[in-house]
Design an enzyme around this catalytic site. Structure first.
Site, PDB file in Angstrom:
ATOM      1  CB  VAL A   1      -1.118  -0.056   1.342  1.00  0.00           C
ATOM      2  CG1 VAL A   1      -1.554   1.157   1.701  1.00  0.00           C
ATOM      3  CG2 VAL A   1      -2.200  -1.373   0.768  1.00  0.00           C
TER       4      VAL A   1
ATOM      5  CG  ASP B   1       9.676  -0.156   4.915  1.00  0.00           C
ATOM      6  OD1 ASP B   1       8.414  -0.072   4.685  1.00  0.00           O
ATOM      7  OD2 ASP B   1      10.304  -0.993   5.809  1.00  0.00           O
TER       8      ASP B   1
ATOM      9  N   GLY C   1     -14.977 -20.645  -6.241  1.00  0.00           N
ATOM     10  CA  GLY C   1     -13.771 -21.260  -6.386  1.00  0.00           C
ATOM     11  C   GLY C   1     -13.223 -22.165  -4.500  1.00  0.00           C
TER      12      GLY C   1
ATOM     13  CB  CYS D   1      -6.645  -7.167   2.860  1.00  0.00           C
ATOM     14  SG  CYS D   1      -5.580  -6.218   2.219  1.00  0.00           S
TER      15      CYS D   1
HETATM   16  N1  LIG Z   1      -1.956  -5.298   0.778  1.00  0.00           N
HETATM   17  C1  LIG Z   1      -3.438  -4.368  -0.216  1.00  0.00           C
HETATM   18  O1  LIG Z   1      -3.930  -4.902  -1.138  1.00  0.00           O
HETATM   19  C2  LIG Z   1      -3.869  -3.722   0.918  1.00  0.00           C
HETATM   20  C3  LIG Z   1      -4.942  -2.708   0.944  1.00  0.00           C
HETATM   21  C4  LIG Z   1      -5.713  -2.347   1.419  1.00  0.00           C
HETATM   22  C5  LIG Z   1      -5.226  -1.784   3.004  1.00  0.00           C
HETATM   23  N2  LIG Z   1      -4.435  -2.508   3.394  1.00  0.00           N
HETATM   24  C6  LIG Z   1      -3.858  -2.413   4.652  1.00  0.00           C
HETATM   25  O2  LIG Z   1      -2.516  -1.786   4.773  1.00  0.00           O
HETATM   26  C7  LIG Z   1      -1.853  -2.008   5.795  1.00  0.00           C
HETATM   27  C8  LIG Z   1      -0.474  -2.060   5.418  1.00  0.00           C
HETATM   28  O3  LIG Z   1      -0.126  -3.149   4.000  1.00  0.00           O
HETATM   29  P1  LIG Z   1       0.335  -3.585   2.727  1.00  0.00           P
HETATM   30  O4  LIG Z   1       0.189  -5.006   2.282  1.00  0.00           O
HETATM   31  O5  LIG Z   1       1.334  -2.317   2.117  1.00  0.00           O
HETATM   32  O6  LIG Z   1       1.629  -4.235   4.143  1.00  0.00           O
HETATM   33  P2  LIG Z   1       3.402  -5.122   4.122  1.00  0.00           P
HETATM   34  O7  LIG Z   1       3.450  -5.441   5.249  1.00  0.00           O
HETATM   35  O8  LIG Z   1       3.769  -5.133   2.669  1.00  0.00           O
HETATM   36  O9  LIG Z   1       3.887  -2.886   4.325  1.00  0.00           O
HETATM   37  C9  LIG Z   1       3.798  -2.443   5.782  1.00  0.00           C
HETATM   38  C10 LIG Z   1       5.349  -1.780   5.613  1.00  0.00           C
HETATM   39  O10 LIG Z   1       5.894  -1.101   6.783  1.00  0.00           O
HETATM   40  C11 LIG Z   1       6.856  -1.097   7.205  1.00  0.00           C
HETATM   41  N3  LIG Z   1       6.694  -0.690   8.533  1.00  0.00           N
HETATM   42  C12 LIG Z   1       7.035  -1.080   9.642  1.00  0.00           C
HETATM   43  N4  LIG Z   1       6.639  -0.529  10.920  1.00  0.00           N
HETATM   44  C13 LIG Z   1       7.162   0.906  10.364  1.00  0.00           C
HETATM   45  C14 LIG Z   1       7.605   2.075  10.681  1.00  0.00           C
HETATM   46  N5  LIG Z   1       7.476   2.683  12.259  1.00  0.00           N
HETATM   47  N6  LIG Z   1       8.250   3.105  10.280  1.00  0.00           N
HETATM   48  C15 LIG Z   1       7.739   2.691   8.732  1.00  0.00           C
HETATM   49  N7  LIG Z   1       7.651   1.478   7.755  1.00  0.00           N
HETATM   50  C16 LIG Z   1       6.856   0.472   8.964  1.00  0.00           C
HETATM   51  C17 LIG Z   1       6.740  -2.957   7.281  1.00  0.00           C
HETATM   52  O11 LIG Z   1       8.274  -2.832   7.246  1.00  0.00           O
HETATM   53  C18 LIG Z   1       6.414  -2.781   5.444  1.00  0.00           C
HETATM   54  O12 LIG Z   1       7.383  -2.695   4.895  1.00  0.00           O
HETATM   55  C19 LIG Z   1      -2.497  -2.993   5.606  1.00  0.00           C
HETATM   56  O13 LIG Z   1      -2.729  -2.448   7.091  1.00  0.00           O
HETATM   57  C20 LIG Z   1      -3.224  -3.482   5.169  1.00  0.00           C
HETATM   58  O14 LIG Z   1      -4.719  -3.861   6.154  1.00  0.00           O
HETATM   59  C21 LIG Z   1      -3.463  -3.366   2.558  1.00  0.00           C
END
Ligand SMILES: NC(=O)c1ccc[n+]([C@@H]2O[C@H](COP(=O)([O-])OP(=O)(O)OC[C@H]3O[C@@H](n4cnc5c(N)ncnc54)[C@H](O)[C@@H]3O)[C@@H](O)[C@H]2O)c1
Length: 425
Positions: free
Chosen positions: A11, A30, A248, A255
């Site tokens: 995201v 990050d 499926g 998520c």
């Molecule tokens: N993956 C999706 O498609 C999607 C879609 C909508 C919402 N979300 C939500 O968005 C959020 C992130 O999901 P994601 O899939 O991108 O997660 P992810 O695990 O891919 O990425 C999270 C990142 O945050 C970093 N991080 C941790 N602590 C940190 C800090 N203190 N400062 C900066 N960076 C830090 C981690 O190292 C990691 O790289 C979640 O809450 C998820 O539910 C995800």
């Protein structure tokens, strides 16, 4: 505007890159040095179609750091896009969110913290209190949940169905709204708890449709109807619509499972038993396991049998294996005593699957297999030379967990073919 994005995951990277595309100056922060170094070297650490090109094109407006002060310096908006995985209780683990909130430095101007991470309703209020306790009254707060889907995230961000902005102070909501100038989409302005709930409710609606059509498929199997025709027939009803009606082996990913569990838990913590969602989650768990029964019916006890798992990512277009049905299937097959070979065009199963042989090509996965299971509907599997695949197998048996292949064609090639909710020949 100048924007800081905390979290360079699926995201955060898409958000940062797309905001740069809209003309903003973005710093992505990050905690993982290796990720930031890779990004600085121009390497995108995740597979997301279109992201690499967009990142390259907007290189001048994008920078990457591990340093909080550098990220927040001059920023008008600070996005939080860190992970919120489930805890053992099913509640969302907000520890990474709290770390970011506590890391924010004192600023002598108004900035807005915007929450992109998916969080339980009530998180915004708690963050507001924590900011106030830290004397950061000039830091505003908005909830701006993300609805992008992995595999189409860049398109989804730049051409969304809607943008939801919940803020305590309307002026903070205005800042987030103006950040999205250039995107043509309805904007839903609301209070913070409602914005938080929109995200959870949207995912709950989607998983409910998935479990619904999967149950219809199971009844189709028992009664001789074909779920693909049924889905078409009901999807043409404008009150129902065609999306998310593909039967499926169940939903997975980073998520849907965690967000449905988090909403169920949120309701339970508030004293409400969300019965429908409980059933949706349970149906999904059982759906993944139905493949085992189908295999046993076709090839007998699985001990000593070799099964090819085709596709490991939780869906095509991504390398993400978080909560992927492939993990459950591989685990169940191994515990039944089967030998498992797996293949995926992008996802790297080595880190996640122990005791599973990873094939270097799709065809290699079929060597000496007693049966193959289509787990992820990768286009590559439709284009595969199935006759060549069959020649490598001990027996031509395919369980198509995504109704991805043409049953008639597979049967013409001599396969015993079984899909989901389709007539069994
Ligand atoms: N993956 C999706 O498609 C999607 C879609 C909508 C919402 N979300 C939500 O968005 C959020 C992130 O999901 P994601 O899939 O991108 O997660 P992810 O695990 O891919 O990425 C999270 C990142 O945050 C970093 N991080 C941790 N602590 C940190 C800090 N203190 N400062 C900066 N960076 C830090 C981690 O190292 C990691 O790289 C979640 O809450 C998820 O539910 C995800």
């Amino acid at each position: 505007m100048r924007v800081a994005v905390f979290g360079a995951g699926y995201v955060g990277l898409v958000t940062g890159t797309c905001l740069a595309e809209l003309g903003h100056d973005v710093v992505v922060r990050d905690v993982l040095e290796s990720k930031i170094e890779a990004l600085r070297a121009g390497h995108v650490p995740i597979h997301e179609p279109g992201l690499e090109g967009l990142l390259e094109r907007n290189g001048e407006r994008l920078s990457f750091t591990t340093d909080v002060a550098e990220a927040v310096d001059g920023a008008e908006v600070v996005y939080i896009a860190v992970g919120t995985p489930p805890t053992h209780s099913g509640d969302a683990d907000l520890s990474a969110v709290w770390t970011v909130v506590d890391e924010l430095p004192q600023v002598d101007r108004r900035i807005v913290v915007a929450m992109k991470s998916t969080v339980p309703v009530g998180t915004g209020r708690a963050v507001r209190h924590r900011l106030d306790d830290r004397g950061l009254e000039n830091v505003g707060y908005a909830s701006n949940p993300e609805f992008t889907a992995e595999g189409t995230a860049v398109h989804d961000f730049l051409e969304p169905d809607r943008i939801v902005i919940g803020a305590f102070d309307p002026a903070d909501g205005d800042v987030i709204e103006s950040l999205h100038e250039g995107i043509d989409a309805p904007i839903v302005r609301c209070d913070v708890p409602s914005a938080e709930m929109v995200k959870l409710a949207a995912n709950a609606a989607l998983v409910t449709r998935i479990s619904f059509i999967n149950e219809i498929a199971n009844v189709c199997e028992a009664t001789g109807a074909d779920v693909t025709t049924v889905a078409q027939g009901i999807g043409l009803d404008r009150r129902i619509g065609p999306s998310f009606l593909r039967a499926g082996i169940g939903f997975g990913g980073s998520c849907f499972p965690k967000d449905s569990l988090a909403l169920k838990q949120l309701a339970a913590n508030s004293g409400y038993n969300f019965q429908l969602l409980n059933a949706v989650i349970e149906v999904n768990e059982l759906q993944k396991r139905r493949v085992i029964g189908k295999l046993e019916r076709r090839i007998g006890p699985l001990r000593g049998k070799r099964i090819a798992l085709l596709g490991l990512a939780f869906k095509p277009g991504t390398d993400d294996m978080r909560e992927a049905p492939s993990l459950v299937l591989a685990g169940r097959l191994l515990s039944e005593g089967a030998e498992v070979t797996a293949w995926d065009p992008i996802a790297d199963g080595r880190a996640h699957l122990h005791g599973v042989e990873i094939a270097s090509s799709a065809l290699d996965a079929f060597d000496d297999a007693d049966a193959a299971v289509v787990v992820t509907e990768w286009p590559e599997l439709r284009e595969l030379d199935w006759n060549a695949a069959g020649e490598r197998m001990r027996t031509r048996v395919v369980v198509d967990g995504r109704n991805h292949l043409d049953p008639d064609e597979m049967r013409r090639l001599g396969f015993v073919y079984e899909g989901v909710g389709r007539s069994v020949a």
